[in-house]
Design a protein around this motif. Structure first.
Motif, short mmCIF file in Angstrom:
data_model
loop_
_atom_site.label_atom_id
_atom_site.label_comp_id
_atom_site.label_asym_id
_atom_site.label_seq_id
_atom_site.Cartn_x
_atom_site.Cartn_y
_atom_site.Cartn_z
N ASN A 231 0.83 -1.21 0.00
CA ASN A 231 0.00 0.00 0.00
C ASN A 231 0.86 1.26 0.00
OD1 ASN A 231 1.02 0.17 2.60
ND2 ASN A 231 -0.90 -0.38 3.60
N GLY A 232 2.16 1.07 -0.17
CA GLY A 232 3.08 2.19 -0.20
C GLY A 232 3.79 2.41 1.13
N GLN A 233 3.23 1.90 2.22
CA GLN A 233 3.83 2.03 3.55
C GLN A 233 4.23 0.67 4.14
OE1 GLN A 233 4.63 4.96 5.07
NE2 GLN A 233 3.98 5.89 3.14
N ALA A 234 3.55 -0.36 3.71
CA ALA A 234 3.85 -1.72 4.16
C ALA A 234 3.78 -2.64 2.96
CB ALA A 234 2.88 -2.16 5.25
N LEU A 235 4.48 -3.77 3.04
CA LEU A 235 4.58 -4.68 1.89
C LEU A 235 4.67 -6.11 2.38
CD1 LEU A 235 6.92 -4.21 -1.16
CD2 LEU A 235 7.01 -6.33 0.12
N PRO B 261 -0.39 0.87 13.89
CA PRO B 261 -1.27 -0.23 14.33
C PRO B 261 -1.89 -1.00 13.17
CG PRO B 261 -1.70 1.75 15.61
CD PRO B 261 -0.78 2.15 14.49
N GLU B 262 -2.13 -0.32 12.04
CA GLU B 262 -2.71 -1.01 10.90
C GLU B 262 -1.75 -2.07 10.36
OE1 GLU B 262 -3.93 1.84 8.02
OE2 GLU B 262 -5.58 2.60 9.25
N VAL B 263 -0.45 -1.83 10.47
CA VAL B 263 0.54 -2.81 10.04
C VAL B 263 0.50 -4.03 10.95
CG1 VAL B 263 2.99 -3.27 9.69
CG2 VAL B 263 2.04 -1.06 9.03
N THR B 264 0.39 -3.78 12.24
CA THR B 264 0.29 -4.89 13.20
C THR B 264 -0.90 -5.78 12.86
OG1 THR B 264 1.21 -3.45 14.92
CG2 THR B 264 0.13 -5.48 15.63
N MET B 265 -2.03 -5.16 12.55
CA MET B 265 -3.23 -5.92 12.20
C MET B 265 -3.01 -6.73 10.94
SD MET B 265 -6.19 -3.08 13.00
CE MET B 265 -7.45 -4.15 12.27
N PHE C 117 7.71 -2.89 6.67
CA PHE C 117 6.92 -1.69 6.92
C PHE C 117 7.85 -0.53 7.26
CE2 PHE C 117 7.41 -4.01 10.87
CZ PHE C 117 7.76 -3.04 11.80
N MET C 118 7.42 0.67 6.89
CA MET C 118 8.19 1.86 7.19
C MET C 118 7.83 2.36 8.58
SD MET C 118 9.90 1.93 4.48
CE MET C 118 10.82 3.44 4.82
#
Length: 227
Positions: free
Chosen positions: A44-48, A135-139, A186-187
């Motif tokens: 999504n541009g911030q996590a992969l 937190p969205e990355v953790t999820m 993730f960044m």
């Protein structure tokens, strides 16, 4: 031409694609396939997230393309009993792929937009510097694990997740011991001073609690005994 895709891997990486973005390739799933492997990527541009499978594909040359967002949504919907999804098309020049699902054949026209050089996102070695984790990355990380049946911090005595923090120097890395083919990055976010965030205990944690009434006094328990 036939490309084998692990449906669990497809659902796992799909958690990292963009929900709303003007760039179509960020809303879909990127596919790279050769004779020996299939790689699925979503960002999504911030996590992969990327997943590698060693499989025997029937392709004349290595190919890459994006499965568009609407097709991904249909393929990840529900839980198919199939252990493998097979993307097929008649020849390299054909314009559409097809895949057999539990509801019949699904055809789609792949996107061939230029995809980010996702391999460069992952550092060779992480620095261990702390950072703020969205937190969205953790999820997304735990949702990806759940697609492979992992729903806890450990499984069969093994550490289930390893996170290599990288401060603001680049992407941090997350991997599961029991899912060797899956890697996530993730960044890190910064604090108000644009520096990696270092945790400090709040002032109310310092000191001891001394109740004034004997009736509410409790026996001190060593910190190492807490679980």
């Amino acid at each position: 031409m036939r490309i084998q895709v692990n449906p669990k891997a497809l659902r796992a990486v799909a958690h990292f694609r963009a929900a709303k973005d003007i760039r179509p390739y960020l809303r879909g799933v990127h596919v790279e396939a050769s004779h020996e492997h299939t790689v699925l990527v979503a960002t999504n541009g911030q996590a992969l997230a990327a997943h590698h499978s060693d499989v025997a594909n029937d392709v004349p040359v290595p190919v890459r393309f994006q499965i568009p967002a609407d097709t991904v949504a249909l393929l990840v919907k529900g839980r198919s009993s199939a252990s493998t999804l097979v993307l097929e098309k008649d020849d390299l020049a054909a314009g559409t792929w097809r895949v057999a699902t539990q509801h019949g054949w699904l055809e789609f026209a792949p996107d061939h937009d230029r995809y980010p050089d996702w391999r460069r996102v992952f550092p060779e070695v992480t620095t261990g510097e702390p950072c703020i984790m969205n937190p969205e990355v953790t999820m997304a990380i735990w949702k990806a694990a759940a697609e492979f049946g992992i729903r806890g911090l450990g499984q069969k005595g093994k550490l289930a997740v390893r996170i290599g923090l990288n401060g603001l120097a680049g992407a941090s890395i997350a991997q599961f011991d029991v899912i060797p083919g899956l890697i996530m990055g993730f960044m890190g976010m910064s604090d108000a001073n644009d520096t990696p965030y270092v945790m400090r205990r709040p002032s109310w944690v310092v000191g001891t609690f001394a109740p004034s009434m004997a009736s509410v006094a409790v026996k001190d328990v060593p910190a190492e005994s807490l679980v």
